[in-house]
Design an enzyme around this catalytic site. Structure first.
Site, PDB file in Angstrom:
ATOM      1  NE  ARG A   1      48.820  76.442  -9.073  1.00 35.54           N
ATOM      2  CZ  ARG A   1      49.514  75.572  -9.779  1.00 35.54           C
ATOM      3  NH1 ARG A   1      50.786  75.767 -10.003  1.00 35.54           N
ATOM      4  NH2 ARG A   1      48.943  74.488 -10.232  1.00 35.54           N
TER       5      ARG A   1
ATOM      6  CG  HIS B   1      38.417  44.144  23.247  1.00 38.10           C
ATOM      7  ND1 HIS B   1      37.730  43.454  22.272  1.00 38.10           N
ATOM      8  CD2 HIS B   1      39.117  43.225  23.938  1.00 38.10           C
ATOM      9  CE1 HIS B   1      37.998  42.178  22.393  1.00 38.10           C
ATOM     10  NE2 HIS B   1      38.836  42.010  23.405  1.00 38.10           N
TER      11      HIS B   1
ATOM     12  CB  THR C   1      52.601  54.983  26.218  1.00 35.82           C
ATOM     13  OG1 THR C   1      52.761  54.005  25.183  1.00 35.82           O
ATOM     14  CG2 THR C   1      53.948  55.453  26.715  1.00 35.82           C
TER      15      THR C   1
ATOM     16  CG  ASP D   1      46.628  51.351  31.465  1.00 33.65           C
ATOM     17  OD1 ASP D   1      45.449  51.736  31.425  1.00 33.65           O
ATOM     18  OD2 ASP D   1      46.964  50.156  31.418  1.00 33.65           O
TER      19      ASP D   1
ATOM     20  CB  CYS E   1      54.939  47.204  25.455  1.00 34.27           C
ATOM     21  SG  CYS E   1      54.344  47.354  27.133  1.00 34.27           S
TER      22      CYS E   1
HETATM   23  C1  PEP Z   1      49.637  49.962  28.254  1.00 36.06           C
HETATM   24  O1  PEP Z   1      48.915  50.338  29.164  1.00 36.06           O
HETATM   25  O2  PEP Z   1      50.243  50.743  27.496  1.00 36.06           O
HETATM   26  C2  PEP Z   1      49.792  48.532  27.980  1.00 36.06           C
HETATM   27  C3  PEP Z   1      50.636  48.118  27.062  1.00 36.06           C
HETATM   28  O3  PEP Z   1      48.993  47.683  28.647  1.00 36.06           O
HETATM   29  P1  PEP Z   1      47.454  47.416  28.269  1.00 36.06           P
HETATM   30  O4  PEP Z   1      47.194  48.076  26.958  1.00 36.06           O
HETATM   31  O5  PEP Z   1      47.295  45.966  28.236  1.00 36.06           O
HETATM   32  O6  PEP Z   1      46.748  48.079  29.423  1.00 36.06           O
HETATM   33 MG    MG Z   2      48.318  48.902  30.640  1.00 40.56          MG
END
Ligand code: PEP
Ligand code: MG
Length: 874
Positions: A92, A454, A767, A769, A831
């Site tokens: 196993r 999106h 993060t 972008d 963010c």
């Molecule tokens: C990012 O780029 O991580 C961000 C929080 O901004 P957005 O997703 O709006 O480009």
């Molecule tokens: Mg961004």
């Protein structure tokens, strides 16, 4: 010399990384003196070596395996291939983390034509002997040689039909003997060689098959979904067989020490007499409840109950065990911390604290934060889901369960919803124009896009179920139909989506509402107690902000102000601003926008009750906002006093080849400072108003400038912001402090963070972008090729979902060090979508970030992850 093989007597529970979970626990149970059929474990390192050696078991490993067999023969007093006292084993897999269903077990290995005859005579139970043999041929052929179960099942069905019986157990020894012959013939036909008779050869092939299984598609997908690195490898356990199929005083079962669905304390499981392992789960016969074992095997049951107690006490967690009873004697085949639902996980953790077995910190650390998702969204009725077959799979982009009738446009979604219909919006991809439709839909399914598309970002923000990037769908939006798995769906046909797994089902699968139980709150309170990093939310509307606060958010880390214009009655003003020809036209449009912004910001400050609110200035990738529908273009033309032709020309001039790298972020404020000025007015006026109403609240606006890559950009925009803000504050006669910071989302910003920090009060890592630009692939298009990267083992995970600590993380580390040195007061957060991903949150904690910010429904997940990170760091 490396040690590749360990006898069960040589290992223990702490050797999980080397021996895998199963191997380490078999060793631990052996050490505890529990009745474990003895054997050995080939290590996970041997698996890694097997791949390094070009999928070969090298001579040294082979030598150690053969020595282990010798030792096993001494321990058991049986011999491989022996005609008087043959040794039979099970083989196993067992990785470091349990991976259910990764590889099937092989039982009864060591049998051949001669050994089976010996067993038949010696046991006085030829039916059992032949049953073992036919099972072995079947499992070996299927698991090791990949012949496919179905051929053997067909032969069994034919045999049952010939004998006029319904159940496998009704077949006689002669029937099974005949079947074994047929199986071997089938094997020879499919493989081209005779079925192997030498037990050592059988074992070598079986071990190789386990190693191979580490790389099968099922395992690869499971690993990706559960954050298990490919580099871990799997161990192989070779264990002496205990037989549950030797007669009515034998049996086999699986049991949990607590109910894995509810967490309720008490034995829970199933049991079958005269059966072998897989029969319990295969559903050929209906197993009995574990409690009935008491009646059948009273002595073994008492022993089993004691074993359960010992194991639960020892591991201090709910155990999931497999066992066999051979002629009334109990054998333990496996124990592990049982998989459980989120609800059960919370209850068990709290109960273990109440029972004095665990500390609060340990209870917090026991819960998989990803599991909490299921408690926050409506879920499918599991009973119904079990019977359903998925038609296809996309990316589980926003968790939850959704079912409804298919619609193909946002307008239809709104219309149908108004009529009281539940709908699922199916689109090639979504754009801001679809927002109202997305809001009206139970779920969203897109053909394109990944976890930061999106559709995914917006759906997660709304807490709406979304499956994105199902490339298998052949879409025909124009004719309102799509094809998936050779089935065509028209408008109004029902489908169901699982936003966690990404599965797509035909028809309606009923859902049940998520409930937040008392234990959930208790665990979150403990998490808050041990956490050092703050958790904010990405909220764009007052409604999102309220929800996030309800779920425990301690501030807003990102308000994407462009998202405040998705509403039908607002988007027109926003488009007027984008498509303005002159400063006057733009200012006229901005005048319309200002009151909306101010009102929303006031509502955000109200919802957050003095907690920090970071407002990010406009960052609209233009392609997401310019009108595409003729009707919208006409509306805009009328509003602007222009012709449709003129508007179309403006739209054409705004066209960008690479909008994600285009005229967005602070670039917009550099070209049109009036936009930043308007937004500053809105922020400051809103803050002043709320501060007047709540003098005790700590209202201190945080203005965040996006997409900065050069300090002079920030300086340039900041100048307008500061001038405007100071003028507003002076005019109000109220004292108000505010901060101006920036996002770090362009690699150059990270590289020059020392310069930028001198101009910034705070950094917030964007993060999404930063990942896009560090990897150099588009966050909107990566979904199309990432699968090939997973298959080729180039990437193990979607870097947009799980932070790439090596590359993007290095930039973050650099930016933090440079930034803090230049500006010791700098506060720093994240963010991007990673702010809600458990392993990324842990990394952010290590980096010493002040906060992570994530979508509202991920706040509890981030809080628990942050607490676990803090506890682990101690
Ligand atoms: C990012 O780029 O991580 C961000 C929080 O901004 P957005 O997703 O709006 O480009
Ligand atoms: Mg961004």
């Amino acid at each position: 010399m490396a040690k590749w093989v360990y006898m069960f007597t040589e290992g223990n529970a702490t050797m999980r990384n080397l021996l895998g979970g199963k191997g380490a626990n078999l060793a631990e149970m052996t050490n505890l003196g529990l009745p474990v059929p003895q054997g050995f474990t080939v290590t996970t390192e041997a698996c890694t070596q097997y791949y390094e050696d070009g999928r070969q078991i090298n001579d040294e490993i082979m030598k150690q395996i053969l020595e282990a067999i010798d030792q096993m023969e001494v321990i058991t007093g049986k011999k491989f291939g022996d005609k008087t006292n043959p040794l039979l084993v099970s083989v196993r897999s067992g990785a470091r983390a349990s991976m259910p269903g990764m590889m099937d077990t092989i039982l009864n290995l060591g049998l051949n034509e001669e050994v089976v005859e010996t067993l038949a005579c010696a046991s006085g139970n030829p039916r059992w002997a032949w049953d073992c043999y036919r099972r072995f041929i079947q499992m070996f052929s299927d698991v090791v040689m990949e012949v496919g179960k179905k051929y053997f099942e067909e032969l069994i069905d034919q045999m049952k039909a010939k004998r006029g019986v319904k159940l496998d157990v009704e077949l006689t020894a002669d029937d099974l003997k005949e079947l074994a012959g047929q199986f071997k013939a089938e094997y020879k036909e499919k493989i081209g060689t005779d079925f192997p008779t030498d037990p050592k050869e059988q074992l070598t092939e079986a071990i190789k098959a386990v190693f191979r299984s580490w790389d099968n598609p099922r395992a690869n997908v499971y690993r990706r979904d559960n954050d298990i690195p490919y580099s871990w490898g799997t161990a192989v356990n070779v264990q002496m067989m205990a037989f549950g199929n030797m007669g009515d005083d034998c049996g086999t079962g699986v049991a949990f020490t607590r109910d894995p669905a509810t967490g309720e304390k008490g034995l829970f499981g199933e049991f079958l007499t005269n059966a072998q392992g897989e029969d319990v789960v295969a559903g050929v016969r209906t197993p009995m409840q574990i409690t009935e074992m008491e009646r059948k095997f009273p002595e073994a049951f008492i022993e089993f109950k004691n074993v359960c107690k010992t194991l639960e006490k020892h591991y201090r967690d709910m155990q999931d065990m497999e066992f066999t009873v051979e002629h009334g004697k109990l054998y333990m085949l496996q124990t592990r911390n049982g998989k459980r639902t989120a609800q059960a996980a919370l209850k068990i953790a709290c109960d273990l604290v109440d029972e004095g077995m665990r500390t609060e910190e340990e209870a917090v650390a026991m819960i998989d934060p990803r599991n909490l998702d299921t408690l926050l969204h409506p879920q499918f009725d599991q009973k119904v889901l079990k019977r359903a077959t998925a038609l296809g799979k996309g990316i589980g982009a926003s968790p939850g369960a959704a079912c409804g009738k298919v619609v193909f446009s946002a307008e239809d979604a709104v219309e149908w919803a108004k009529r009281g219909e539940k709908v699922v919006l199916v689109r090639l991809e979504t754009s801001p124009e679809d927002i109202t439709g997305m809001k009206s839909a139970q779920g969203i399914l897109t053909v394109r896009g990944g976890t930061t598309s999106h559709a995914a970002v917006v759906a997660r923000g709304m807490g709406t179920c979304c499956v994105s990037g199902c490339g298998d769908i052949a879409m025909d939006e124009e004719n309102k139909k799509f094809t998936l798995a050779a089935k065509t769906f028209h408008e109004g046909d029902a489908i169901s989506l699982d936003g966690t797994t990404g599965n797509i089902y035909e028809g309606i699968i009923p859902t049940v509402d998520a409930t937040i139980t008392g234990e959930f709150e208790k665990i979150m309170n403990w998490a808050d107690k041990y956490r050092t990093m703050k958790v904010r939310t990405n909220a764009d509307t007052p409604a999102d902000a309220k929800k996030a606060v309800e779920l425990g958010a301690e501030g807003i880390g990102l308000c994407r102000t462009e998202h405040m214009f998705f509403d039908e009655n607002r988007i027109a003003a926003f488009r007027e601003m984008i498509c303005a020809d002159t400063v006057e036209e733009r200012e006229a449009a901005l005048d319309k926008i200002l009151p909306y912004q101010q009102g929303d910001f006031e509502a955000l400050y109200e919802a957050l009750e003095g907690n920090p609110v970071t407002i990010r200035f406009l960052d609209p990738p233009l392609h997401e906002f310019v009108p595409t529908e003729e009707e919208d273009i006409k509306k805009l033309a009328d509003a602007q006093g222009k012709t449709v032709e003129q508007i179309k020309n403006i739209i054409a001039s705004l066209h960008e080849f690479n909008p994600m790298m285009g005229h967005r972020g602070c670039r917009l404020a550099v070209t049109y400072p009036e936009i930043a000025k308007m937004q500053t007015k809105a922020v400051i006026r809103a803050a002043i108003k709320v501060k007047k109403n709540h003098p005790d609240w700590n209202i201190k606006p945080e203005i965040m400038i996006p997409l900065v890559g050069e300090v002079k950009e920030l300086k340039y925009v900041k100048k307008f912001v500061v001038e405007t803000a100071d003028a507003e504050i002076a005019a109000s006669g109220i004292e108000l402090e505010y901060e101006v910071g920036t996002m770090i989302e362009i690699p150059r910003a990270a590289l020059t963070a020392d310069e930028i920090a001198k101009e910034a009060d705070f950094f917030c890592f964007g993060t999404n972008d930063l990942t896009q630009m560090t990897f150099g692939f588009s966050r909107d298009d990566a979904g199309k090729f990432l699968d090939a990267y997973y298959d080729a083992k180039i990437y193990e995970n979607d870097p947009f979902a799980k932070l790439d600590q090596k590359g993007v993380g290095k930039l973050m580390e650099m930016a933090i060090a440079l930034g803090k040195e230049a500006n010791p007061n700098l506060h720093i957060g994240i963010c991007g979508e990673h702010g809600g991903d458990p392993s990324s949150v842990e990394f952010c904690n290590e980096l010493g970030l002040n906060y992570v910010s994530c979508s509202p429904f991920r706040v509890p997940i981030a809080k628990l992850s942050a607490a676990q990170a803090a506890i682990n760091q101690r």
